[in-house]
Design an enzyme around this catalytic site. Structure first.
Site, short mmCIF file in Angstrom:
data_model
loop_
_atom_site.label_atom_id
_atom_site.label_comp_id
_atom_site.label_asym_id
_atom_site.label_seq_id
_atom_site.Cartn_x
_atom_site.Cartn_y
_atom_site.Cartn_z
N LYS A 47 -6.66 -7.50 -14.11
CA LYS A 47 -6.73 -8.45 -13.01
C LYS A 47 -7.34 -7.83 -11.76
O LYS A 47 -7.79 -8.53 -10.87
CB LYS A 47 -5.32 -8.93 -12.65
CG LYS A 47 -4.58 -9.64 -13.73
CD LYS A 47 -3.15 -9.96 -13.21
CE LYS A 47 -2.26 -10.39 -14.34
NZ LYS A 47 -0.85 -10.51 -13.91
N GLY A 48 -7.32 -6.51 -11.69
CA GLY A 48 -7.57 -5.82 -10.44
C GLY A 48 -8.88 -6.12 -9.75
O GLY A 48 -8.98 -6.01 -8.53
N GLU A 103 -15.05 -2.88 -11.81
CA GLU A 103 -13.66 -2.40 -11.89
C GLU A 103 -13.07 -2.24 -10.50
O GLU A 103 -13.79 -2.00 -9.53
CB GLU A 103 -13.63 -1.03 -12.59
CG GLU A 103 -13.06 -1.04 -13.99
CD GLU A 103 -11.54 -1.23 -14.05
OE1 GLU A 103 -10.95 -1.86 -13.15
OE2 GLU A 103 -10.95 -0.75 -15.02
N ASP A 104 -11.76 -2.32 -10.42
CA ASP A 104 -11.08 -2.09 -9.15
C ASP A 104 -10.96 -0.60 -8.84
O ASP A 104 -11.19 -0.16 -7.74
CB ASP A 104 -9.68 -2.74 -9.14
CG ASP A 104 -8.82 -2.32 -10.33
OD1 ASP A 104 -9.32 -1.64 -11.25
OD2 ASP A 104 -7.63 -2.68 -10.34
N ASP A 107 -9.47 5.84 -12.70
CA ASP A 107 -8.48 6.90 -12.50
C ASP A 107 -8.73 7.95 -13.59
O ASP A 107 -9.65 8.75 -13.46
CB ASP A 107 -7.10 6.23 -12.59
CG ASP A 107 -5.95 7.15 -12.27
OD1 ASP A 107 -6.19 8.21 -11.69
OD2 ASP A 107 -4.80 6.80 -12.60
N LYS A 135 -11.09 7.52 -8.30
CA LYS A 135 -10.12 8.59 -8.04
C LYS A 135 -10.50 9.75 -8.95
O LYS A 135 -9.85 10.02 -9.96
CB LYS A 135 -8.73 8.06 -8.41
CG LYS A 135 -7.60 8.54 -7.54
CD LYS A 135 -6.27 8.21 -8.18
CE LYS A 135 -5.71 6.87 -7.76
NZ LYS A 135 -4.36 6.64 -8.35
N PHE A 156 -1.44 6.54 -5.05
CA PHE A 156 -1.44 5.23 -5.70
C PHE A 156 -1.78 4.19 -4.64
O PHE A 156 -1.09 4.05 -3.64
CB PHE A 156 -0.09 4.92 -6.35
CG PHE A 156 -0.22 3.84 -7.38
CD1 PHE A 156 -0.69 4.14 -8.65
CD2 PHE A 156 0.04 2.52 -7.06
CE1 PHE A 156 -0.86 3.15 -9.59
CE2 PHE A 156 -0.14 1.52 -7.99
CZ PHE A 156 -0.59 1.84 -9.26
N VAL A 157 -2.87 3.48 -4.86
CA VAL A 157 -3.35 2.53 -3.85
C VAL A 157 -3.08 1.10 -4.28
O VAL A 157 -3.08 0.78 -5.46
CB VAL A 157 -4.85 2.74 -3.54
CG1 VAL A 157 -5.07 4.10 -2.88
CG2 VAL A 157 -5.72 2.63 -4.78
N ASP A 163 -2.63 -3.53 -7.65
CA ASP A 163 -1.20 -3.84 -7.63
C ASP A 163 -0.32 -2.62 -7.84
O ASP A 163 -0.75 -1.60 -8.36
CB ASP A 163 -0.87 -4.82 -8.76
CG ASP A 163 -0.91 -4.12 -10.13
OD1 ASP A 163 -1.96 -3.51 -10.43
OD2 ASP A 163 0.08 -4.16 -10.86
N ARG A 169 -1.31 -7.33 -4.65
CA ARG A 169 -2.74 -7.58 -4.88
C ARG A 169 -3.33 -8.37 -3.72
O ARG A 169 -4.52 -8.31 -3.44
CB ARG A 169 -2.94 -8.41 -6.16
CG ARG A 169 -2.57 -7.69 -7.44
CD ARG A 169 -3.07 -8.49 -8.63
NE ARG A 169 -2.46 -8.08 -9.88
CZ ARG A 169 -2.87 -7.06 -10.63
NH1 ARG A 169 -3.90 -6.34 -10.24
NH2 ARG A 169 -2.27 -6.76 -11.76
P1 XMP Z 1 -7.60 4.67 -15.97
O1 XMP Z 1 -6.62 5.79 -15.81
O2 XMP Z 1 -7.64 4.14 -17.38
O3 XMP Z 1 -6.94 3.57 -15.10
O4 XMP Z 1 -8.95 5.00 -15.41
C1 XMP Z 1 -7.61 2.50 -14.68
C2 XMP Z 1 -6.64 1.41 -14.37
O5 XMP Z 1 -5.40 1.94 -13.92
C3 XMP Z 1 -4.92 1.21 -12.84
N1 XMP Z 1 -4.79 2.14 -11.69
C4 XMP Z 1 -4.34 1.82 -10.49
N2 XMP Z 1 -3.93 0.64 -10.02
N3 XMP Z 1 -3.53 1.65 -7.92
C5 XMP Z 1 -3.51 0.57 -8.74
O6 XMP Z 1 -3.13 -0.50 -8.27
C6 XMP Z 1 -3.93 2.87 -8.32
O7 XMP Z 1 -3.92 3.82 -7.54
C7 XMP Z 1 -4.36 2.95 -9.68
N4 XMP Z 1 -4.83 3.97 -10.44
C8 XMP Z 1 -5.10 3.43 -11.65
C9 XMP Z 1 -5.93 0.12 -12.60
O8 XMP Z 1 -5.48 -1.05 -13.20
C10 XMP Z 1 -7.19 0.56 -13.28
O9 XMP Z 1 -7.94 -0.48 -13.81
MG MG Z 2 -7.74 -2.41 -13.50
#
Ligand code: XMP
Ligand code: MG
Length: 179
Positions: A47-48, A103-104, A107, A135, A156-157, A163, A169
């Site tokens: 959803k992000g 993408e939002d 990570d 990140k 964590f943002v 979210d 959100r």
């Molecule tokens: P990966 O680790 O697969 O993660 O790259 C990507 C997804 O993890 C969530 N994510 C976060 N969501 N704040 C958030 O609200 C954060 O700091 C954060 N870090 C990772 C997010 O859904 C992303 O698509």
């Molecule tokens: Mg996401």
């Protein structure tokens, strides 16, 4: 954690509205330069990405299509589970299309690595990545992110679509949770 009058916690702001707007305009200019004549598919990861996608596409004045995919990589907390699930495939033929994944946040990179693997099997003409935030300090999967709004620290943002356990959100700015 302080509570504002409306019962929403007041988190420290990391990226304010002005900076978000400027970054979205910059990304839109870069994407316009690269995709103006390509009728791309912008594929948002739900959803992000929903708010970022909505702001971004309103800055793009050329033919494009918008699709969304729902991926799950997190339980309810702040740590990636490493396992990625997809709710449904992309309901659109991607063969020969130029796909821009929106993408939002990136990570560990597991989510996008999984998605890229899935997309490559659809034989698109090209696949590129646009992330509102990145990140890189926590990256595990090797990824090339083509368009980045902001590089964020290892915090964590939340807000602007992001979210924590499905909350926040709707915050208009990007804030971070204090450990
Ligand atoms: P990966 O680790 O697969 O993660 O790259 C990507 C997804 O993890 C969530 N994510 C976060 N969501 N704040 C958030 O609200 C954060 O700091 C954060 N870090 C990772 C997010 O859904 C992303 O698509
Ligand atoms: Mg996401």
């Amino acid at each position: 954690m302080a509570l504002a009058m409306n019962n929403t916690p007041e988190f420290p702001v990391l990226i304010d509205k002005k900076k978000i707007d400027a970054a979205v305009r910059r990304l839109a200019a870069e994407i316009s330069r690269d995709y103006r004549d390509k009728n791309p598919v912008l594929l948002g990861v739900l959803k992000g990405s929903f708010i970022f996608m909505a702001d971004l596409v309103r800055q793009l004045d050329f033919p494009l299509e918008i699709e969304f995919i729902r991926l799950f990589s997190y339980g309810g907390g702040t740590h990636s589970s490493g396992s990625v699930k997809m709710a449904r495939g992309v309901p659109l033929k991607l063969k020969g299309r130029h796909v821009l994944v929106v993408e939002d946040i990136i990570d560990t990179g597991f989510t996008l690595a999984h998605l890229l693997h899935y997309l490559k099997e659809k034989e698109p003409a090209s696949v590129k990545l646009c992330a509102f935030t990145d990140k890189p300090s926590r990256r595990v999967a090797v990824l090339n992110v083509d368009y980045v709004g902001f590089t964020v620290p290892d915090k964590f943002v939340v807000g602007y679509g992001l979210d924590y356990a499905e909350k926040y959100r709707n915050l208009p700015e990007v804030s971070y949770l204090e450990d």
